[in-house]
Design an enzyme around this catalytic site. Structure first.
Site, PDB file in Angstrom:
ATOM      1  N   GLU A 104       1.248   9.490   3.585  1.00 58.14           N
ATOM      2  CA  GLU A 104       2.416   9.583   4.476  1.00 58.14           C
ATOM      3  C   GLU A 104       3.304   8.651   4.612  1.00 58.14           C
ATOM      4  OE1 GLU A 104       3.065  10.278   9.359  1.00 58.14           O
ATOM      5  OE2 GLU A 104       1.869   8.902   8.574  1.00 58.14           O
TER       6      GLU A 104
ATOM      7  N   ASP B 297      -7.503   6.913  13.367  1.00 60.06           N
ATOM      8  CA  ASP B 297      -7.848   6.494  11.790  1.00 60.06           C
ATOM      9  C   ASP B 297      -8.644   5.137  11.847  1.00 60.06           C
ATOM     10  OD1 ASP B 297      -8.359   6.594   9.051  1.00 60.06           O
ATOM     11  OD2 ASP B 297      -6.392   5.723   8.635  1.00 60.06           O
TER      12      ASP B 297
ATOM     13  N   LYS C  18       7.378 -13.454   8.141  1.00 60.63           N
ATOM     14  CA  LYS C  18       6.441 -12.600   7.115  1.00 60.63           C
ATOM     15  C   LYS C  18       6.542 -11.274   7.967  1.00 60.63           C
ATOM     16  CE  LYS C  18       3.349 -14.621   3.931  1.00 60.63           C
ATOM     17  NZ  LYS C  18       2.123 -14.860   3.356  1.00 60.63           N
TER      18      LYS C  18
ATOM     19  N   LYS D 220       0.869  -1.223   0.085  1.00 62.41           N
ATOM     20  CA  LYS D 220       0.021  -0.104  -0.156  1.00 62.41           C
ATOM     21  C   LYS D 220       0.650   1.227   0.125  1.00 62.41           C
ATOM     22  CE  LYS D 220      -3.427   2.367   2.865  1.00 62.41           C
ATOM     23  NZ  LYS D 220      -4.284   2.449   4.116  1.00 62.41           N
TER      24      LYS D 220
ATOM     25  N   GLY E  40       0.373   4.999   0.874  1.00 56.14           N
ATOM     26  CA  GLY E  40      -0.228   6.070   1.508  1.00 56.14           C
ATOM     27  C   GLY E  40       0.126   7.414   1.164  1.00 56.14           C
TER      28      GLY E  40
END
Length: 225
Positions: A15, A127, A27, A11, A13
């Site tokens: 920031e 968030d 992982k 991802k 984003g």
């Protein structure tokens, strides 16, 4: 980075960027706060370093409060990176749309309890969306456990305003993503929240949510004049 193979972008984003990698055979997720060219170099480095340290602290404090969050493997302040546990699981965003009403109620009640545990310790997620909640399915110990992730916008605050905003954002996210059944979801979440923080604080936070919503409507009405 030692024993770290930065590979797949998960991802990107506003920031930070998230990468799926391997940390000593496990992982892992690498969160890298990207430099911002519009900021002076020294200021940019300070901001990214501070936010990296702050997020790592919040992740630890969430665990102390009894809220599952990814384990931190390494923090590199100079590079503004956090290496953390990769949670094998499904986003609550996806999960709620495919389970029974009874299971949905159970999960939402549990989510409310987790938020209550954060707020009881004056931890603000910043968030709260069902995209930032994962139901683990990787092993026996974590099976079905709900993890809260991405504390990048979080803070510590004793203010009712901050707690109200946290839950208001979640309510808005539910309305947007789970519009067919958001009301029952939020009702169950708030029930779980009240069980943890107590009736008195829960009522004050709920009043703050209503106040925040009224402010938003007033702004929208002013825009239309």
């Amino acid at each position: 980075m030692d024993e770290l193979n930065q590979s797949v972008l998960l991802k990107k984003g506003a920031e930070a960027s998230l990468y799926l990698s391997n940390w000593y055979g496990r992982k892992a997720v690498i969160k890298i706060r990207d430099p911002k060219k519009y900021r002076p170099i020294v200021l940019d480095r300070q901001i990214r370093s501070y936010r990296t340290i702050h997020e790592a602290q919040l992740l630890h404090q969430a665990k102390v409060a009894g809220v599952a969050s990814p384990l931190i493997y390494r923090v590199n302040v100079s590079e503004a990176t956090i290496v953390m546990e990769y949670i094998e699981g499904v986003q609550v965003k996806q999960y709620l749309s495919r389970v029974s009403k009874t299971e949905c109620e159970r999960v939402c009640l549990r989510i409310g309890e987790l938020i209550g545990k954060l707020h009881r310790e004056n931890l603000i997620h910043g968030d709260l969306t069902t995209s930032n909640m994962l139901i683990a399915n990787d092993d026996v110990d974590n099976q079905g456990k709900i993890f809260l992730v991405d504390f990048g916008l979080g803070e510590k605050s004793v203010e009712l305003e901050a707690k109200g905003v946290d839950l208001h954002l979640l309510k808005r996210a539910l309305q947007s993503t789970h519009f067919a059944f958001w009301e029952s979801c939020f009702k169950d979440i708030f029930m779980g929240y009240r069980l943890v923080v107590g009736v008195e604080l829960a009522e004050k936070v709920y009043e703050k949510i209503i106040e925040i919503e009224k402010r938003g409507r007033y702004v929208e009405e002013r825009k239309q004049l």
